[in-house]
Design a protein around this motif. Structure first.
Motif, mmCIF file in Angstrom:
data_model
loop_
_atom_site.group_PDB
_atom_site.id
_atom_site.type_symbol
_atom_site.label_atom_id
_atom_site.label_comp_id
_atom_site.label_asym_id
_atom_site.label_seq_id
_atom_site.Cartn_x
_atom_site.Cartn_y
_atom_site.Cartn_z
ATOM 1 N N CYS A 1 1.013 -1.173 0.268
ATOM 2 C CA CYS A 1 -0.478 0.096 -0.082
ATOM 3 C C CYS A 1 0.306 1.263 -0.058
ATOM 4 O O CYS A 1 0.638 2.316 -0.902
ATOM 5 N N GLN A 2 1.741 1.343 0.802
ATOM 6 C CA GLN A 2 3.110 2.235 1.032
ATOM 7 C C GLN A 2 3.455 2.816 -0.844
ATOM 8 O O GLN A 2 3.933 3.531 -1.222
ATOM 9 N N LEU A 3 4.136 1.330 -1.173
ATOM 10 C CA LEU A 3 4.592 1.435 -2.476
ATOM 11 C C LEU A 3 3.807 2.606 -3.270
ATOM 12 O O LEU A 3 3.693 3.158 -4.582
ATOM 13 N N GLN A 4 2.472 1.500 -3.420
ATOM 14 C CA GLN A 4 1.196 2.161 -4.479
ATOM 15 C C GLN A 4 0.999 3.446 -3.874
ATOM 16 O O GLN A 4 0.918 4.579 -5.098
ATOM 17 N N MET B 1 11.746 2.628 -1.667
ATOM 18 C CA MET B 1 11.556 1.752 -0.512
ATOM 19 C C MET B 1 13.298 0.919 -0.836
ATOM 20 O O MET B 1 13.566 1.638 -2.147
ATOM 21 N N ARG B 2 13.417 1.004 -0.502
ATOM 22 C CA ARG B 2 15.409 0.065 -0.298
ATOM 23 C C ARG B 2 14.758 -0.941 0.092
ATOM 24 O O ARG B 2 14.569 -1.786 0.866
ATOM 25 N N LEU C 1 11.255 1.862 4.148
ATOM 26 C CA LEU C 1 10.531 2.464 3.338
ATOM 27 C C LEU C 1 11.000 3.989 4.035
ATOM 28 O O LEU C 1 10.744 4.395 5.096
ATOM 29 N N ALA C 2 11.458 5.403 2.668
ATOM 30 C CA ALA C 2 11.655 6.729 3.241
ATOM 31 C C ALA C 2 10.422 7.806 3.887
ATOM 32 O O ALA C 2 9.134 6.775 3.941
ATOM 33 N N ASN D 1 6.586 10.479 -3.675
ATOM 34 C CA ASN D 1 5.322 11.285 -4.362
ATOM 35 C C ASN D 1 4.746 10.393 -5.348
ATOM 36 O O ASN D 1 5.023 9.273 -5.446
ATOM 37 N N ALA D 2 3.621 11.102 -5.678
ATOM 38 C CA ALA D 2 2.861 9.591 -6.770
ATOM 39 C C ALA D 2 3.126 9.434 -7.752
ATOM 40 O O ALA D 2 2.359 8.309 -8.818
#
Length: 108
Positions: free
Chosen positions: A30-33, A38-39, A55-56, A60-61
């Protein structure tokens, strides 16, 4: 709950751990979407595989995370074949750290 797990045996614990790990992976997806950066690192060992996701705090979208999402969705789909334990936490800086250890489930 603990008493129920004792009655059901060790497989119930593995199932419960897998559900928690699947939820954590869903949260990362969800955070990636949402465009978060992310590393990820993976280490393989004779008896386990360790994943570390960071996760940084920002993103941005327009961030393209499709490959990472697809890979994590595949991983989530194979959790029933492993004993998975995650150690996720968030730092006060907004960075989130998730470590997942996967061990093969013995065939019975």
């Amino acid at each position: 709950v603990f008493e129920q797990l004792l009655v059901l045996g060790p497989q119930a614990c593995t199932c419960r751990q897998t559900m928690v790990t699947a939820s954590r992976i869903d949260w990362v997806i969800c955070q990636l979407q949402l465009g978060r950066l992310m590393r990820m690192t993976m280490s393989t060992h004779a008896d386990r595989t360790t994943l570390k996701l960071v996760l940084a705090p920002g993103g941005n979208a327009t961030q393209q995370n499709g490959l990472a999402v697809a890979w994590l969705e595949h991983l989530r789909g194979t959790l029933d074949q492993t004993a998975a334990v995650d150690h996720g936490h968030r730092k006060s800086t907004g960075e989130a750290f998730v470590a997942v250890t996967l061990r093969p489930v013995p065939v019975q």
